[in-house]
Structures are given as structure tokens and as C-alpha cells.
Design an enzyme around this catalytic site. Structure first.
Site, PDB file in Angstrom:
ATOM      1  N   ARG A 154       0.810  -1.213   0.000  1.00 52.81           N
ATOM      2  CA  ARG A 154       0.000   0.000   0.000  1.00 52.81           C
ATOM      3  C   ARG A 154       0.847   1.269   0.000  1.00 52.81           C
ATOM      4  O   ARG A 154       0.384   2.326  -0.433  1.00 52.81           O
ATOM      5  CB  ARG A 154      -1.009  -0.035   1.147  1.00 52.81           C
ATOM      6  CG  ARG A 154      -2.072  -1.122   0.918  1.00 52.81           C
ATOM      7  CD  ARG A 154      -3.013  -1.313   2.075  1.00 52.81           C
ATOM      8  NE  ARG A 154      -2.369  -1.630   3.334  1.00 52.81           N
ATOM      9  CZ  ARG A 154      -2.010  -2.850   3.717  1.00 52.81           C
ATOM     10  NH1 ARG A 154      -2.232  -3.884   2.936  1.00 52.81           N
ATOM     11  NH2 ARG A 154      -1.434  -3.047   4.884  1.00 52.81           N
ATOM     12  N   GLU A 208       2.668  -5.651  14.449  1.00 47.31           N
ATOM     13  CA  GLU A 208       1.824  -5.774  15.632  1.00 47.31           C
ATOM     14  C   GLU A 208       1.323  -7.194  15.809  1.00 47.31           C
ATOM     15  O   GLU A 208       0.847  -7.566  16.865  1.00 47.31           O
ATOM     16  CB  GLU A 208       0.657  -4.781  15.605  1.00 47.31           C
ATOM     17  CG  GLU A 208      -0.297  -4.931  14.457  1.00 47.31           C
ATOM     18  CD  GLU A 208       0.082  -4.150  13.200  1.00 47.31           C
ATOM     19  OE1 GLU A 208      -0.829  -3.828  12.442  1.00 47.31           O
ATOM     20  OE2 GLU A 208       1.269  -3.900  12.960  1.00 47.31           O
TER      21      GLU A 208
END
Length: 170
Positions: free
Chosen positions: A58, A95
Site C-alpha cells: 500500500r 503488531e
């Protein structure tokens, strides 16, 4: 335009407990995409930038039109085995796991002014890995710019030595 309202949240993707911020809803909306790039360009209008570095995938989608808009070149940072010439690499934590990124060894020259761009700042691992590779190649980081920032994950803290900007915060 309220860009936050254009972002879709997908619960439990890619794993349970993650609230994924999907920007495909922004990308398909020509006005939202134009506004996103405009706002990102405004955030860095006072900086001289030779290269925008965007992370797979992205970061490519926002980094390339931003580079065009501000008159800079674009350098892709990819997952291992995707770049054809000699690369450098850096392993980092997400994460929800670990990953590794690569950049062409000849992508950045000493003293070039580099802006890091990605769609999302979460824990900061991807951006830190990218910064380490840029610095290894001799680039001067003028900042890190993100479309979305997840404040509670404190990625900004990992990037405390750099100028960090974002457009939408959660």
C-alpha cells in the site's frame, strides 16, 4: 472532505483481534484519492525531497502518486525475493508477527533527501526497518508520512528521531 469516513474497517483481519483499516475504499473513490494525495503533499510542501520510499504494497499506492505530485522519484521497498538486483534487507516486528523487507542496494545515494511514505503507522516496525536501510545507503531522511496512524500502538515513539506526519488518526 472527511477522509476518515471513506476508510473501511475490517474486524479480525488478517488475524483475530486486528481491526484492519482498508484503504481500497479510498483508492476507488477518485475524489477521496485526489484529496488524500493533496493532503499528503501539503504536509511535506516545506521540505526538499529527492526520493519517496514506499513499502509494499500500500505504500506503493500512495507513495508513487505523491512522488509525482511533489516532483520526486520513487523507490519501492519489497518483501524478500521480489527485487531483481542486489539488495539490502532488514527484519522487523509487526503488531501481529515478524517480517523482512528489502531494497535495491543502488536505490539511494549518499546525501539524497528521502521521505518515507506508507498507508499506516501502527507499531512503527515497518517504518523503522525502512529508515535503517535508507540510512545504511547514506540517505538523509526528511520525514515519515502516513495516511493513517493508530495512536494506541505508539509507532510514533519508535520513530522519535524523525519528523512524523499523518492525515487520519485512530
Amino acid at each position: 472532505m472527511n477522509l476518515k469516513s471513506k476508510i473501511r474497517s475490517v474486524l479480525d483481519f488478517p488475524i483475530e483481534g486486528i481491526d484492519f483499516k482498508d484503504i481500497t475504499t479510498v483508492l476507488k473513490d477518485k475524489e477521496a484519492l485526489r484529496e488524500t494525495i493533496k493532503q499528503m503533499a501539503e504536509k511535506v510542501s516545506n521540505r526538499e525531497v529527492d526520493l519517496v520510499v514506499g513499502m509494499e504494497a500500500r505504500g506503493f499506492l500512495l507513495g508513487t502518486p505523491l512522488a509525482y505530485e511533489i516532483g520526486a522519484g520513487f523507490v519501492p521497498v519489497r518483501k524478500p525475493g521480489k527485487l531483481p538486483a542486489e539488495t539490502i534487507s532488514y527484519e522487523y516486528e509487526l503488531e501481529y508477527g515478524t517480517d523482512k523487507l528489502e531494497m535495491h542496494r543502488d536505490a539511494i545515494f549518499k546525501g539524497q533527501r528521502v521521505l518515507i511514505v506508507d498507508d499506516l503507522l501502527a507499531t512503527g516496525g515497518t517504518a523503522v526497518a525502512t529508515a535503517k536501510m535508507i540510512e545504511e545507503l547514506g540517505g538523509d531522511i526528511v520525514g515519515a508520512l502516513f495516511f493513517i496512524e493508530l495512536d494506541e500502538l505508539k509507532g510514533r515513539e519508535k520513530l522519535s528521531g524523525y519528523s512524523v506526519e499523518s492525515i487520519v488518526q485512530y
